[in-house]
Motif scaffolding. Structure first.
Motif, mmCIF file in Angstrom:
data_model
loop_
_atom_site.group_PDB
_atom_site.id
_atom_site.type_symbol
_atom_site.label_atom_id
_atom_site.label_comp_id
_atom_site.label_asym_id
_atom_site.label_seq_id
_atom_site.Cartn_x
_atom_site.Cartn_y
_atom_site.Cartn_z
ATOM 1 N N VAL A 1 0.649 -1.464 0.175
ATOM 2 C CA VAL A 1 0.199 -0.044 0.233
ATOM 3 C C VAL A 1 0.684 0.890 0.056
ATOM 4 O O VAL A 1 0.502 2.524 -0.816
ATOM 5 N N LEU A 2 1.951 1.660 1.283
ATOM 6 C CA LEU A 2 2.778 2.474 0.955
ATOM 7 C C LEU A 2 3.440 2.649 -1.100
ATOM 8 O O LEU A 2 4.030 3.770 -0.997
ATOM 9 N N LEU A 3 4.057 1.281 -1.133
ATOM 10 C CA LEU A 3 4.507 1.619 -2.797
ATOM 11 C C LEU A 3 3.736 2.130 -3.585
ATOM 12 O O LEU A 3 4.088 3.137 -4.202
ATOM 13 N N ASP B 1 4.766 12.957 0.490
ATOM 14 C CA ASP B 1 5.418 12.610 1.847
ATOM 15 C C ASP B 1 3.615 12.908 2.378
ATOM 16 O O ASP B 1 3.910 11.655 2.898
ATOM 17 N N ASN B 2 3.150 13.810 2.229
ATOM 18 C CA ASN B 2 1.191 12.968 2.333
ATOM 19 C C ASN B 2 0.953 11.884 2.211
ATOM 20 O O ASN B 2 0.069 11.516 3.258
ATOM 21 N N ALA B 3 1.025 11.680 1.320
ATOM 22 C CA ALA B 3 -0.149 10.601 1.133
ATOM 23 C C ALA B 3 0.978 8.969 1.444
ATOM 24 O O ALA B 3 -0.103 8.908 1.738
ATOM 25 N N VAL B 4 2.219 9.967 1.269
ATOM 26 C CA VAL B 4 2.503 8.407 2.183
ATOM 27 C C VAL B 4 2.099 8.324 3.585
ATOM 28 O O VAL B 4 1.746 6.988 4.108
ATOM 29 N N LYS C 1 11.023 9.287 1.169
ATOM 30 C CA LYS C 1 12.109 8.763 1.124
ATOM 31 C C LYS C 1 12.672 7.036 1.898
ATOM 32 O O LYS C 1 13.826 6.160 1.281
ATOM 33 N N LEU C 2 12.332 7.448 2.957
ATOM 34 C CA LEU C 2 11.779 5.382 3.884
ATOM 35 C C LEU C 2 11.413 4.907 2.520
ATOM 36 O O LEU C 2 12.347 3.319 2.206
ATOM 37 N N VAL C 3 10.392 5.085 2.514
ATOM 38 C CA VAL C 3 9.818 4.026 0.851
ATOM 39 C C VAL C 3 10.323 4.037 -0.046
ATOM 40 O O VAL C 3 10.819 2.865 -0.546
ATOM 41 N N GLN C 4 10.655 4.880 -0.588
ATOM 42 C CA GLN C 4 11.638 4.403 -1.584
ATOM 43 C C GLN C 4 12.803 3.868 -1.286
ATOM 44 O O GLN C 4 13.235 2.458 -2.154
ATOM 45 N N HIS C 5 13.539 3.542 0.366
ATOM 46 C CA HIS C 5 14.844 2.967 0.122
ATOM 47 C C HIS C 5 14.005 1.547 0.152
ATOM 48 O O HIS C 5 14.945 0.633 -0.030
ATOM 49 N N ILE C 6 13.053 2.058 0.822
ATOM 50 C CA ILE C 6 12.460 -0.039 1.233
ATOM 51 C C ILE C 6 12.615 -0.356 0.153
ATOM 52 O O ILE C 6 12.085 -1.736 -0.838
ATOM 53 N N ALA C 7 11.605 0.268 -1.238
ATOM 54 C CA ALA C 7 11.927 -0.326 -2.341
ATOM 55 C C ALA C 7 12.947 -0.648 -3.270
ATOM 56 O O ALA C 7 12.859 -1.889 -4.123
#
Length: 64
Positions: free
Chosen positions: A9-11, A20-23, A53-59
């Motif tokens: 969902v976060l991705l 950032d607000n959407a995440v 940036k955290l979600v992009q790092h996870i991806a």
């Protein structure tokens, strides 16, 4: 819901909205649906100064 579902969902929020607000909003919507022992991970992400940036790092570090 599992942690993998929450990450998906976060991705999706990251790839569709790229803000950032959407995440944060997506994270807040799904945090109560996770088991209690997994919620702290999502709370850390929601409360971070740059959740995008955290979600992009996870991806970038997902295994195939």
């Amino acid at each position: 819901m599992t942690l993998s579902d929450a990450v998906l969902v976060l991705l999706l929020a990251e790839s569709i909205h790229v803000t950032d607000n959407a995440v944060r909003h997506a994270g807040k919507n799904i945090v109560k649906k996770l088991p209690r022992d997994k919620r702290d991970i999502l709370y850390d992400l929601i409360n971070s100064p740059a959740p995008l940036k955290l979600v992009q790092h996870i991806a970038a570090n997902l295994d195939d």
